[in-house]
Design a protein around this motif. Structure first.
Motif, short mmCIF file in Angstrom:
data_model
loop_
_atom_site.label_atom_id
_atom_site.label_comp_id
_atom_site.label_asym_id
_atom_site.label_seq_id
_atom_site.Cartn_x
_atom_site.Cartn_y
_atom_site.Cartn_z
N SER A 18 41.82 95.33 -4.10
CA SER A 18 42.62 94.17 -4.50
C SER A 18 42.99 94.27 -5.98
O SER A 18 42.39 95.04 -6.74
CB SER A 18 41.84 92.87 -4.26
OG SER A 18 40.77 92.77 -5.18
N LYS A 19 43.98 93.49 -6.40
CA LYS A 19 44.38 93.46 -7.81
C LYS A 19 43.22 92.97 -8.68
O LYS A 19 43.01 93.49 -9.78
CB LYS A 19 45.60 92.57 -8.01
CG LYS A 19 46.87 93.16 -7.47
CD LYS A 19 48.05 92.25 -7.74
CE LYS A 19 49.31 92.84 -7.16
NZ LYS A 19 50.47 91.99 -7.39
N ALA A 20 42.48 91.99 -8.20
CA ALA A 20 41.35 91.45 -8.97
C ALA A 20 40.29 92.53 -9.18
O ALA A 20 39.76 92.69 -10.29
CB ALA A 20 40.74 90.26 -8.25
N SER A 77 24.00 90.65 -4.24
CA SER A 77 24.98 89.79 -3.56
C SER A 77 26.33 89.83 -4.28
O SER A 77 27.38 89.80 -3.63
CB SER A 77 24.47 88.36 -3.46
OG SER A 77 24.23 87.82 -4.74
N THR A 78 26.30 89.92 -5.61
CA THR A 78 27.56 90.01 -6.37
C THR A 78 28.21 91.38 -6.17
O THR A 78 29.43 91.48 -6.02
CB THR A 78 27.31 89.74 -7.86
OG1 THR A 78 26.67 88.47 -8.00
CG2 THR A 78 28.61 89.74 -8.65
N LEU A 79 27.39 92.43 -6.15
CA LEU A 79 27.93 93.77 -5.89
C LEU A 79 28.58 93.81 -4.50
O LEU A 79 29.65 94.40 -4.34
CB LEU A 79 26.81 94.81 -6.00
CG LEU A 79 26.20 95.00 -7.38
CD1 LEU A 79 25.01 95.94 -7.31
CD2 LEU A 79 27.23 95.53 -8.37
N GLU A 139 32.45 94.51 -3.60
CA GLU A 139 32.79 95.58 -2.66
C GLU A 139 33.80 95.08 -1.62
O GLU A 139 34.70 95.82 -1.22
CB GLU A 139 31.52 96.07 -1.97
CG GLU A 139 31.75 97.32 -1.13
CD GLU A 139 30.46 97.86 -0.56
OE1 GLU A 139 30.46 98.19 0.65
OE2 GLU A 139 29.48 97.97 -1.31
N GLU A 140 33.66 93.82 -1.21
CA GLU A 140 34.62 93.23 -0.26
C GLU A 140 36.02 93.13 -0.86
O GLU A 140 37.00 93.09 -0.14
CB GLU A 140 34.15 91.84 0.16
CG GLU A 140 32.91 91.83 1.02
CD GLU A 140 32.39 90.43 1.26
OE1 GLU A 140 33.08 89.44 0.92
OE2 GLU A 140 31.27 90.32 1.80
#
Length: 127
Positions: free
Chosen positions: A74-76, A63-65, A69-70
């Motif tokens: 992005s910069k983060a 779920s964290t992966l 991925e979403e």
């Protein structure tokens, strides 16, 4: 009891899971002087490939992966996944920063998350 005249090390980690053995990909640190005056900040990015040889110790959550991925592009995401340090180098950098600034406390947003995971990471590195 709050101690107003000491340095504190505020830690925020980025991981690949929400479990105690989650791989840490970034360690953010702010040093607070006295009560709330930030005197320095650091980011210790860990090379994600470091975990390939430690798959028996560190466990990512799907779920964290998926969440990361979403965020791709992005910069983060770029900041979290651009780490160059080994696990040992990042842990040593955090330890040396704590010592250099003569910190007496470690603060974290959710200490049972950040501190527990960092404790396992440090034990793995024998630090």
């Amino acid at each position: 009891m709050f101690k107003p005249n000491i340095n504190r090390c505020v830690v925020d980690i980025e991981t690949l899971g929400a479990n105690p053995h989650a791989p840490v990909i970034s360690i953010g640190v702010t040093i607070l002087q006295a009560q709330t005056s930030a005197i320095d900040t650091f980011e210790f990015g860990i090379n994600i490939n470091e975990y390939e040889t430690s798959a028996d110790v560190f466990v990512a959550d799907q779920s964290t992966l998926d969440w990361w991925e979403e965020k791709e592009g992005s910069k983060a995401y770029e900041a979290a996944f651009s780490g160059k340090l080994s696990i040992v180098e990042a842990c040593n950098a955090l330890r040396e920063t704590y010592i250099q600034y003569k910190c007496k406390e470690v603060w974290a947003n959710h200490p049972h998350f950040d501190i527990t995971i960092l404790d396992i990471l440090f034990k793995h590195c024998k630090i």
